[in-house]
Design a protein around this motif. Structure first.
Motif, PDB file in Angstrom:
ATOM      1  N   GLY A 362       0.772  -1.115   0.015  1.00 26.71           N
ATOM      2  CA  GLY A 362       0.159  -0.076  -0.093  1.00 26.71           C
ATOM      3  C   GLY A 362       0.870   1.075  -0.113  1.00 26.71           C
ATOM      4  O   GLY A 362       0.341   2.292   0.587  1.00 26.71           O
ATOM      5  N   GLU A 363       2.095   1.350  -0.600  1.00 24.30           N
ATOM      6  CA  GLU A 363       2.999   2.149  -0.486  1.00 24.30           C
ATOM      7  C   GLU A 363       2.981   3.078  -1.861  1.00 24.30           C
ATOM      8  O   GLU A 363       3.649   2.672  -2.805  1.00 24.30           O
ATOM      9  N   PHE A 364       1.926   3.633  -2.289  1.00 26.06           N
ATOM     10  CA  PHE A 364       1.758   4.394  -3.827  1.00 26.06           C
ATOM     11  C   PHE A 364       2.900   5.242  -4.024  1.00 26.06           C
ATOM     12  O   PHE A 364       3.131   5.221  -5.199  1.00 26.06           O
ATOM     13  N   HIS A 365       3.432   6.036  -3.137  1.00 22.34           N
ATOM     14  CA  HIS A 365       4.407   6.816  -3.475  1.00 22.34           C
ATOM     15  C   HIS A 365       5.680   6.043  -4.002  1.00 22.34           C
ATOM     16  O   HIS A 365       6.297   6.334  -5.091  1.00 22.34           O
ATOM     17  N   THR A 366       5.961   5.076  -3.227  1.00 25.71           N
ATOM     18  CA  THR A 366       7.331   4.179  -3.608  1.00 25.71           C
ATOM     19  C   THR A 366       6.896   3.266  -4.934  1.00 25.71           C
ATOM     20  O   THR A 366       7.858   3.324  -5.774  1.00 25.71           O
ATOM     21  N   ALA A 367       5.759   2.890  -5.144  1.00 23.33           N
ATOM     22  CA  ALA A 367       5.516   2.029  -6.397  1.00 23.33           C
ATOM     23  C   ALA A 367       5.360   3.253  -7.421  1.00 23.33           C
ATOM     24  O   ALA A 367       5.861   2.873  -8.458  1.00 23.33           O
ATOM     25  N   ARG A 368       5.163   4.379  -7.327  1.00 22.45           N
ATOM     26  CA  ARG A 368       5.284   5.270  -8.498  1.00 22.45           C
ATOM     27  C   ARG A 368       6.715   5.766  -8.830  1.00 22.45           C
ATOM     28  O   ARG A 368       7.007   5.910  -9.807  1.00 22.45           O
ATOM     29  N   ASP A 369       7.518   6.001  -7.633  1.00 22.36           N
ATOM     30  CA  ASP A 369       8.996   6.087  -7.911  1.00 22.36           C
ATOM     31  C   ASP A 369       9.610   4.839  -8.736  1.00 22.36           C
ATOM     32  O   ASP A 369      10.547   4.955  -9.803  1.00 22.36           O
ATOM     33  N   CYS A 370       9.218   3.708  -8.299  1.00 21.76           N
ATOM     34  CA  CYS A 370       9.690   2.548  -9.057  1.00 21.76           C
ATOM     35  C   CYS A 370       9.293   2.483 -10.554  1.00 21.76           C
ATOM     36  O   CYS A 370       9.970   2.385 -11.587  1.00 21.76           O
ATOM     37  N   THR A 371       7.844   2.859 -10.748  1.00 21.48           N
ATOM     38  CA  THR A 371       7.478   3.024 -12.157  1.00 21.48           C
ATOM     39  C   THR A 371       8.260   4.272 -12.976  1.00 21.48           C
ATOM     40  O   THR A 371       8.702   3.848 -14.068  1.00 21.48           O
ATOM     41  N   LEU A 372       8.397   5.419 -12.384  1.00 17.32           N
ATOM     42  CA  LEU A 372       9.030   6.353 -13.225  1.00 17.32           C
ATOM     43  C   LEU A 372      10.627   5.795 -13.418  1.00 17.32           C
ATOM     44  O   LEU A 372      11.086   5.885 -14.472  1.00 17.32           O
ATOM     45  N   GLU A 373      11.342   5.189 -12.420  1.00 19.65           N
ATOM     46  CA  GLU A 373      12.711   4.464 -12.521  1.00 19.65           C
ATOM     47  C   GLU A 373      12.717   3.596 -13.933  1.00 19.65           C
ATOM     48  O   GLU A 373      13.633   3.270 -14.626  1.00 19.65           O
ATOM     49  N   ALA A 374      11.422   2.777 -13.829  1.00 19.32           N
ATOM     50  CA  ALA A 374      11.331   1.843 -15.165  1.00 19.32           C
ATOM     51  C   ALA A 374      11.147   2.573 -16.282  1.00 19.32           C
ATOM     52  O   ALA A 374      11.769   1.981 -17.223  1.00 19.32           O
ATOM     53  N   LEU A 375      10.530   3.573 -16.140  1.00 17.15           N
ATOM     54  CA  LEU A 375      10.248   4.310 -17.574  1.00 17.15           C
ATOM     55  C   LEU A 375      11.573   4.948 -18.089  1.00 17.15           C
ATOM     56  O   LEU A 375      12.005   4.818 -19.288  1.00 17.15           O
ATOM     57  N   GLU A 376      12.416   5.361 -17.281  1.00 13.53           N
ATOM     58  CA  GLU A 376      13.656   6.146 -17.358  1.00 13.53           C
ATOM     59  C   GLU A 376      14.578   4.947 -18.145  1.00 13.53           C
ATOM     60  O   GLU A 376      15.413   5.234 -18.831  1.00 13.53           O
ATOM     61  N   ALA A 378      13.760   2.119 -19.298  1.00 12.75           N
ATOM     62  CA  ALA A 378      13.196   1.579 -20.641  1.00 12.75           C
ATOM     63  C   ALA A 378      13.513   2.387 -21.797  1.00 12.75           C
ATOM     64  O   ALA A 378      13.901   2.136 -22.801  1.00 12.75           O
ATOM     65  N   ASP A 379      13.625   4.017 -21.578  1.00 13.77           N
ATOM     66  CA  ASP A 379      13.702   4.806 -22.484  1.00 13.77           C
ATOM     67  C   ASP A 379      15.518   4.640 -22.903  1.00 13.77           C
ATOM     68  O   ASP A 379      15.753   5.138 -24.100  1.00 13.77           O
ATOM     69  N   ARG A 380      16.239   4.205 -21.952  1.00 15.39           N
ATOM     70  CA  ARG A 380      17.638   4.135 -22.489  1.00 15.39           C
ATOM     71  C   ARG A 380      17.937   2.843 -23.369  1.00 15.39           C
ATOM     72  O   ARG A 380      19.039   2.565 -23.789  1.00 15.39           O
ATOM     73  N   LEU A 381      17.215   1.823 -23.139  1.00 16.29           N
ATOM     74  CA  LEU A 381      17.322   0.531 -24.014  1.00 16.29           C
ATOM     75  C   LEU A 381      16.984   0.877 -25.421  1.00 16.29           C
ATOM     76  O   LEU A 381      16.104   1.446 -25.940  1.00 16.29           O
ATOM     77  N   LEU A 382      17.798   0.325 -26.375  1.00 15.96           N
ATOM     78  CA  LEU A 382      17.499   0.330 -27.794  1.00 15.96           C
ATOM     79  C   LEU A 382      16.772  -1.006 -28.283  1.00 15.96           C
ATOM     80  O   LEU A 382      15.881  -0.770 -29.410  1.00 15.96           O
ATOM     81  N   ASP A 383      16.766  -2.052 -27.523  1.00 14.85           N
ATOM     82  CA  ASP A 383      15.988  -3.234 -27.935  1.00 14.85           C
ATOM     83  C   ASP A 383      14.583  -2.982 -27.721  1.00 14.85           C
ATOM     84  O   ASP A 383      14.398  -2.348 -26.563  1.00 14.85           O
ATOM     85  N   ALA A 384      13.543  -3.640 -28.472  1.00 17.66           N
ATOM     86  CA  ALA A 384      12.133  -3.377 -28.024  1.00 17.66           C
ATOM     87  C   ALA A 384      11.965  -4.457 -26.811  1.00 17.66           C
ATOM     88  O   ALA A 384      12.656  -5.631 -26.463  1.00 17.66           O
ATOM     89  N   LEU A 385      11.333  -3.926 -26.011  1.00 14.10           N
ATOM     90  CA  LEU A 385      10.594  -4.605 -24.605  1.00 14.10           C
ATOM     91  C   LEU A 385       9.268  -5.235 -24.879  1.00 14.10           C
ATOM     92  O   LEU A 385       8.631  -4.977 -25.617  1.00 14.10           O
ATOM     93  N   PRO A 386       8.945  -6.477 -24.206  1.00 16.31           N
ATOM     94  CA  PRO A 386       7.825  -7.100 -24.305  1.00 16.31           C
ATOM     95  C   PRO A 386       6.533  -5.977 -23.702  1.00 16.31           C
ATOM     96  O   PRO A 386       7.115  -5.205 -22.960  1.00 16.31           O
ATOM     97  N   GLN A 387       5.311  -6.464 -24.034  1.00 14.35           N
ATOM     98  CA  GLN A 387       4.331  -5.388 -23.779  1.00 14.35           C
ATOM     99  C   GLN A 387       4.245  -5.070 -22.366  1.00 14.35           C
ATOM    100  O   GLN A 387       4.318  -3.911 -22.063  1.00 14.35           O
ATOM    101  N   PRO A 388       4.249  -5.934 -21.375  1.00 11.75           N
ATOM    102  CA  PRO A 388       4.324  -5.484 -20.048  1.00 11.75           C
ATOM    103  C   PRO A 388       5.351  -4.497 -19.603  1.00 11.75           C
ATOM    104  O   PRO A 388       5.175  -3.937 -18.710  1.00 11.75           O
ATOM    105  N   LEU A 389       6.475  -4.535 -20.169  1.00 13.75           N
ATOM    106  CA  LEU A 389       7.519  -3.630 -19.976  1.00 13.75           C
ATOM    107  C   LEU A 389       7.797  -2.514 -20.658  1.00 13.75           C
ATOM    108  O   LEU A 389       8.646  -1.323 -20.717  1.00 13.75           O
ATOM    109  N   ALA A 390       7.085  -2.378 -21.749  1.00 10.23           N
ATOM    110  CA  ALA A 390       7.119  -1.229 -22.740  1.00 10.23           C
ATOM    111  C   ALA A 390       6.405   0.073 -22.114  1.00 10.23           C
ATOM    112  O   ALA A 390       5.750   0.052 -21.404  1.00 10.23           O
ATOM    113  N   ARG A 391       6.888   1.066 -22.792  1.00 10.59           N
ATOM    114  CA  ARG A 391       6.431   2.577 -22.412  1.00 10.59           C
ATOM    115  C   ARG A 391       4.764   2.815 -22.375  1.00 10.59           C
ATOM    116  O   ARG A 391       4.365   3.101 -21.181  1.00 10.59           O
ATOM    117  N   PRO A 392       4.153   2.229 -23.189  1.00  9.85           N
ATOM    118  CA  PRO A 392       2.482   2.643 -22.870  1.00  9.85           C
ATOM    119  C   PRO A 392       2.270   1.787 -21.544  1.00  9.85           C
ATOM    120  O   PRO A 392       1.465   2.264 -20.826  1.00  9.85           O
TER     121      PRO A 392
END
Length: 415
Positions: A362-376, A378-392
């Motif tokens: 139930g720690e929404f702020h920490t979950a949001r921080d992890c998601t933002l870090e995952a987006l960062e 993912a944006d640095r990767l050149l190879d395509a990511l599977p759908q659950p890990l992709a930007r959308p």
């Protein structure tokens, strides 16, 4: 088949008919069999050349091999439960040298190497086709030989050698028991066991890196068809000598690789085990649905000091096992270890951490921080990511967390 006599396959050898063979053109000079160290063999369909040698069995093999542990290794690494019945004494090693690498009815196996255990040694016989007129006799002899065995052992044989031989039997109207034999393809074994240790798993690489064998004056495989065609044009057999040696070495190496693979797979608990091999064993256990053995081997690979780039391949399945069992502290520790390394594994671990903090803690702020870090990441990767890990998908998760955080702000404590 309609019309004529139907062919019955998978039965003891019995020629449907003996093809009419035109007399060979004899090339003046030294006979090819003398140059390549063979002798003429004849049967009702004609003649061909046989080269015979005996080699010591590689370390680890014997006439009482394999034991139960080795059979389990073969079944798991080969991805075939039937290999638990494998018997070395009933196995025929097979390797071909051909007129082309694409297969098809126009490709001939001009040299067929066969090996088997006999009197405590490896008997290797090679059957050479001096020209196309020799093929009916060679195929007839091979059909008789195959009927003595229950298994074939090859390297990429399931995809190339065995289909090619089946085609040659059909083209020569010769019955064969080949399809009734079980098949052990050592390329499949190598791909599972050594996929994390070696970027290439061709036989030459396995010889150097796994068996410690360096061939001298070996002929490259892609040059072999041209060598045979030059021999047919000129009648000069001298270039064939290294081709015969190449094929013979393939046979001996396959036997050595068979023993080495079972030894490595069975020794994954050893303190001297190679971590990347243990990881390959773990993945093989997982593919065979041997879950407990897989998890133990993944943990063992990490204990042995698995290379950092390979660690996520062990950490991810271990973390999911802890997650399924509700062992959240252990799972979270593994995800935190994975997140410090950039790459797909880090993105995946951050998503798992986001799920944990959102749905379990139930720690929404920490979950949001992890998601933002995952987006960062993912944006640095050149190879395509599977759908659950992709930007959308990550943006969707972030939007949901923002909504939940917004709803939490407008709530007022009661009383």
């Amino acid at each position: 088949m309609t019309g004529g006599r139907a062919m019955a396959w998978n039965r003891p050898w019995d020629p449907v008919e003996t093809p009419t063979v035109e007399p060979r053109t004899v090339v003046p000079g030294v006979p090819v069999e003398d140059v390549i160290g063979g002798a003429l063999e004849s049967n009702d369909a004609g003649s061909f050349v046989v080269i015979s040698e005996t080699h010591p069995l590689p370390h680890g093999l014997s006439q009482v091999w394999p034991g139960d542990a080795d059979r389990r290794a073969l079944a798991t690494l080969g991805g075939d439960p039937e290999l638990e019945d494998f018997e070395l004494e009933r196995a025929l090693f097979v390797d071909t040298e051909t007129t082309g690498l694409a297969g098809g009815t126009g490709t001939y196996a001009f040299l067929v190497g066969c090996g088997w255990v006999e009197d405590g040694a490896l008997r290797v016989e090679q059957y050479f086709m001096r020209d196309h007129a020799d093929e009916p006799a060679l195929v007839a002899h091979l059909a008789r030989l195959i009927s003595r065995f229950d298994w074939t052992v090859s390297f990429n044989g399931k995809s190339f050698d065995l289909p090619l031989l089946r085609t040659r039997f059909i083209m020569n109207r010769t019955r064969t028991a080949l399809d009734a034999l079980g098949a052990l393809d050592l390329l499949h074994v190598a791909r599972r066991l050594w996929r994390y240790r070696l970027p290439r798993r061709d036989l030459g690489t396995l010889e150097r890196e796994i068996l410690g064998v360096e061939r001298e004056l070996d002929v490259p495989s892609h040059e072999i068809p041209d060598i045979y065609f030059r021999y047919l044009r000129t009648g000069d057999p001298r270039e064939l000598v290294p081709v015969v040696a190449h094929n013979r070495t393939d046979m001996v190496s396959m036997a050595a690789l068979l023993a080495r693979a079972c030894d490595a797979f069975g020794g994954w608990r050893s303190p001297t085990a190679q971590p990347a091999e243990v990881l390959g064993a773990a993945r093989s256990f997982e593919l065979a649905d041997e879950v407990e053995a897989a998890l133990a081997a993944y943990a063992r690979a990490l204990e042995l000091g698995l290379d950092g780039a390979l660690q996520p391949f062990a950490q991810a399945p271990l973390s999911l096992a802890h997650k399924r069992r509700g062992a959240w502290p252990q799972a979270v520790d593994l995800w935190r270890s994975m997140r410090v390394r950039e790459g797909r594994g880090a993105v995946w671990a951050l998503v798992e951490l986001a799920k944990f903090h959102e749905h379990r803690a139930g720690e929404f702020h920490t979950a949001r921080d992890c998601t933002l870090e995952a987006l960062e990441q993912a944006d640095r990767l050149l190879d395509a990511l599977p759908q659950p890990l992709a930007r959308p998908a990550l943006e969707h998760r972030l939007a949901r967390l923002d909504r939940r955080l917004g709803a939490a702000k407008v709530r007022r404590p009661s009383g």
